[in-house]
Design a protein around this motif. Sequence first.
Motif, PDB file in Angstrom:
ATOM      1  N   LEU A  72       0.822  -1.210   0.000  1.00 33.69           N
ATOM      2  CA  LEU A  72       0.000   0.000   0.000  1.00 33.69           C
ATOM      3  C   LEU A  72       0.858   1.264   0.000  1.00 33.69           C
ATOM      4  N   PHE A  73       1.908   1.268   0.833  1.00 33.61           N
ATOM      5  CA  PHE A  73       2.864   2.375   0.883  1.00 33.61           C
ATOM      6  C   PHE A  73       4.279   1.813   0.829  1.00 33.61           C
ATOM      7  N   TRP A  74       5.154   2.547   0.139  1.00 36.44           N
ATOM      8  CA  TRP A  74       6.568   2.188   0.072  1.00 36.44           C
ATOM      9  C   TRP A  74       7.399   3.370   0.554  1.00 36.44           C
ATOM     10  N   ARG A  75       8.628   3.097   0.932  1.00 34.35           N
ATOM     11  CA  ARG A  75       9.569   4.175   1.212  1.00 34.35           C
ATOM     12  C   ARG A  75       9.698   5.060  -0.028  1.00 34.35           C
ATOM     13  N   THR A  76      10.027   6.305   0.181  1.00 35.43           N
ATOM     14  CA  THR A  76      10.184   7.231  -0.933  1.00 35.43           C
ATOM     15  C   THR A  76      11.236   6.738  -1.919  1.00 35.43           C
ATOM     16  N   SER A  77      12.272   6.080  -1.396  1.00 34.84           N
ATOM     17  CA  SER A  77      13.370   5.613  -2.238  1.00 34.84           C
ATOM     18  C   SER A  77      13.100   4.265  -2.886  1.00 34.84           C
ATOM     19  N   SER A  78      11.976   3.623  -2.557  1.00 37.23           N
ATOM     20  CA  SER A  78      11.674   2.290  -3.073  1.00 37.23           C
ATOM     21  C   SER A  78      10.783   2.364  -4.307  1.00 37.23           C
ATOM     22  N   THR A  79      10.738   1.282  -5.051  1.00 36.26           N
ATOM     23  CA  THR A  79       9.951   1.225  -6.282  1.00 36.26           C
ATOM     24  C   THR A  79       8.480   0.989  -5.960  1.00 36.26           C
ATOM     25  N   ASN A  80       7.630   1.881  -6.447  1.00 39.18           N
ATOM     26  CA  ASN A  80       6.196   1.703  -6.255  1.00 39.18           C
ATOM     27  C   ASN A  80       5.761   0.417  -6.953  1.00 39.18           C
ATOM     28  N   GLY A  81       5.077  -0.447  -6.198  1.00 37.40           N
ATOM     29  CA  GLY A  81       4.659  -1.727  -6.739  1.00 37.40           C
ATOM     30  C   GLY A  81       5.673  -2.829  -6.567  1.00 37.40           C
ATOM     31  N   GLY A  82       6.852  -2.482  -6.007  1.00 36.87           N
ATOM     32  CA  GLY A  82       7.895  -3.478  -5.800  1.00 36.87           C
ATOM     33  C   GLY A  82       7.677  -4.293  -4.539  1.00 36.87           C
ATOM     34  N   ASN A  83       8.598  -5.213  -4.294  1.00 36.92           N
ATOM     35  CA  ASN A  83       8.468  -6.132  -3.157  1.00 36.92           C
ATOM     36  C   ASN A  83       9.278  -5.709  -1.941  1.00 36.92           C
ATOM     37  N   THR A  84      10.042  -4.633  -2.037  1.00 36.53           N
ATOM     38  CA  THR A  84      10.899  -4.220  -0.920  1.00 36.53           C
ATOM     39  C   THR A  84      10.543  -2.808  -0.472  1.00 36.53           C
ATOM     40  N   GLY A  85      10.965  -2.503   0.765  1.00 35.25           N
ATOM     41  CA  GLY A  85      10.712  -1.175   1.305  1.00 35.25           C
ATOM     42  C   GLY A  85       9.252  -0.886   1.543  1.00 35.25           C
ATOM     43  N   VAL A  86       8.456  -1.899   1.848  1.00 38.54           N
ATOM     44  CA  VAL A  86       7.007  -1.742   2.012  1.00 38.54           C
ATOM     45  C   VAL A  86       6.695  -1.309   3.444  1.00 38.54           C
ATOM     46  N   MET A  87       5.991  -0.212   3.588  1.00 41.16           N
ATOM     47  CA  MET A  87       5.645   0.331   4.899  1.00 41.16           C
ATOM     48  C   MET A  87       4.298  -0.174   5.416  1.00 41.16           C
ATOM     49  N   ALA A  88       3.365  -0.419   4.509  1.00 39.54           N
ATOM     50  CA  ALA A  88       2.045  -0.939   4.882  1.00 39.54           C
ATOM     51  C   ALA A  88       1.552  -1.819   3.752  1.00 39.54           C
ATOM     52  N   LEU A  89       0.777  -2.837   4.102  1.00 37.77           N
ATOM     53  CA  LEU A  89       0.324  -3.799   3.104  1.00 37.77           C
ATOM     54  C   LEU A  89      -0.960  -4.461   3.565  1.00 37.77           C
ATOM     55  N   LEU A  90      -1.583  -5.180   2.640  1.00 38.66           N
ATOM     56  CA  LEU A  90      -2.708  -6.033   2.984  1.00 38.66           C
ATOM     57  C   LEU A  90      -2.504  -7.397   2.342  1.00 38.66           C
ATOM     58  N   SER A  91      -3.207  -8.363   2.873  1.00 35.83           N
ATOM     59  CA  SER A  91      -3.156  -9.708   2.317  1.00 35.83           C
ATOM     60  C   SER A  91      -4.416 -10.444   2.741  1.00 35.83           C
ATOM     61  N   THR A  92      -4.604 -11.619   2.192  1.00 34.76           N
ATOM     62  CA  THR A  92      -5.684 -12.501   2.622  1.00 34.76           C
ATOM     63  C   THR A  92      -5.098 -13.879   2.898  1.00 34.76           C
ATOM     64  N   TYR A  93      -5.788 -14.622   3.750  1.00 32.57           N
ATOM     65  CA  TYR A  93      -5.362 -15.988   4.072  1.00 32.57           C
ATOM     66  C   TYR A  93      -6.620 -16.781   4.353  1.00 32.57           C
ATOM     67  N   GLY A  94      -6.862 -17.849   3.577  1.00 32.20           N
ATOM     68  CA  GLY A  94      -8.145 -18.524   3.682  1.00 32.20           C
ATOM     69  C   GLY A  94      -9.235 -17.530   3.315  1.00 32.20           C
ATOM     70  N   SER A  95     -10.235 -17.394   4.174  1.00 36.89           N
ATOM     71  CA  SER A  95     -11.279 -16.401   3.941  1.00 36.89           C
ATOM     72  C   SER A  95     -11.112 -15.176   4.830  1.00 36.89           C
ATOM     73  N   GLY A  96      -9.923 -15.050   5.480  1.00 29.73           N
ATOM     74  CA  GLY A  96      -9.657 -13.913   6.350  1.00 29.73           C
ATOM     75  C   GLY A  96      -8.809 -12.856   5.680  1.00 29.73           C
ATOM     76  N   ARG A  97      -8.678 -11.708   6.351  1.00 29.96           N
ATOM     77  CA  ARG A  97      -7.975 -10.557   5.804  1.00 29.96           C
ATOM     78  C   ARG A  97      -6.928 -10.048   6.787  1.00 29.96           C
ATOM     79  N   ILE A  98      -5.792  -9.586   6.258  1.00 27.45           N
ATOM     80  CA  ILE A  98      -4.670  -9.129   7.075  1.00 27.45           C
ATOM     81  C   ILE A  98      -4.255  -7.737   6.633  1.00 27.45           C
ATOM     82  N   PHE A  99      -4.025  -6.851   7.596  1.00 24.00           N
ATOM     83  CA  PHE A  99      -3.418  -5.548   7.348  1.00 24.00           C
ATOM     84  C   PHE A  99      -2.180  -5.441   8.214  1.00 24.00           C
TER      85      PHE A  99
END
Length: 538
Positions: free
Chosen positions: A462-489
């Motif tokens: 959801l948010f990356w460091r200013t120096s990180s690539t938007n949409g990349g896999n590193t430097g992630v400050m906030a994210l969401l995910s799902t697991y089974g039928s549940g949700r993770i922030f």
Amino acid sequence: MKHFDKITINALALMTAGFMAAGCQKATEQAGIKAATTQEAAARTLKVEAVSLTQGFEVGSTSPKTAYDVSPTGSSSGDNVTLSGNTWNLYDALIGNLSADQRNGSWSARIRNTGKITMLYDVTTGISSVTVKSATYSGDAASTWGLFYSTNGGSSWTQAGSAVTTTSTLQTQTFTFSVSGTARIEIRKLSGGSSRINIDDITINDNGSTGGGGGTVITGKKFLFDASHLENAGSADWQIDADGTENVASYTGGTTVELKAQRYPTPSYTGITSSTSETYWTGGMSAWAVELVKKGELVETLPVGTAITYGNSSNPQDLSNYDVYVVVEPNRLFSASEKTAIMNFVSNGGGLVMVADHTAATTAGTDANGYNPSDRDGDGYDSPRVWNDLMTNNGINNNNPFGFTVNYVDISEKPSSNVYTGTNANAAKVLNGAAGTASKLAFYNGSTATLTPSNNANVQGLFWRTSSTNGGNTGVMALLSTYGSGRIFFIGDSSPSDDGTGDPNDNLFNGWSGDSPSGFTSHPALHLNASLWAAKAQ
């Protein structure tokens, strides 16, 4: 943005001599009774997507209405009470928890004579059906009751379906009818004289929505904020309300006296209105919780010493009784059984909000900024390590099943506007949901995450460091995910949710709204949207 747990080696000597260890204010800022099976949880998930309102009469430790209205007590026109942030009128009715009250949970409504329960507000997406649980108050004779609805603000009412005759145990009745636009309901006791009935778990299913988003919020969701893993250690105070005290281990040795949270925040959340200040409760996370209540949700705390279970009907705070489990910067590892409970809770439809903090490569030393890691109790574990342990040592799926790893780093961004701009529908609800737009995020010494979509393709930054690539896999400050039928922030810093108030012995800083005069942050929108999304409330 927290407190002064960022301590240099020289400063540590001073602290050991008597200076109180602080939580996480950065030195750079000087100035959960229903055991759910997998099938039951899945059914609940499908149903929730069309719900516009739920009311279970769970009112905390004290009922807002304990007397009937007919002479000699109460008002002849009934009394208005606030339930889940909305106003209801109870006439010749109250909210009780006596042994004779039939209820699902701690409380239910009780009606006598020809009393009634009336919504004093409207749902805005119509009604396709309503479900209600009812029973005869233990020891009384059976009575009948009816469901009525109004599409003109209560000026006139129409009965839906037939009258219901109560039985000795709670039974669920479903009323199917179709109205569009604004609507409200009323439950009237129709016969039985002074015999009493109990009403519980009212659910209104909307007419035309497919699961929320935008400005529509499902009310009555239950949030459980953890206080069982030393979230109050050091100068941290990651609790929604705390009225007692306890001795908590300190990383400098010995113990400190900290505020201790209780299950139900006090005063009761039934007293919260749209203008209530977050200082209504005492805790660094009180702003978050108060705002959830203003949106019609319910909040509780899991106190220290209370078991984390899932599917244990003897535990009144079993996770199956809640929609979202919120854990802000835990300082102790979860036990094997606790990890099993959390993983099963999420897999079967629960929401998990995970908040971490800064750390270093090892908790034995200092991090890159010369600060101690956020191991406030000195047991060798801080929140990044607690979260990684959950995701790699849970006994169910030890391969980062949520699709990310917390990095052992200490970073600050004041702020980052490197926000996701893609088309992921879940991300849209968290970044642009009912609580507003989240466009900036400030960290004051926090940790980042590395995404591992090979473990879970649903993980989304959801948010990356200013120096990180938007949409990349590193430097992630906030994210969401799902697991089974549940949700993770997940968010890597507790600074953004710190409201600056709480334990007077702690050095707290307002990261919830304190940066807004500078145009830095949109922290309330991010946390509230994420909470509602995790609860499947938008």
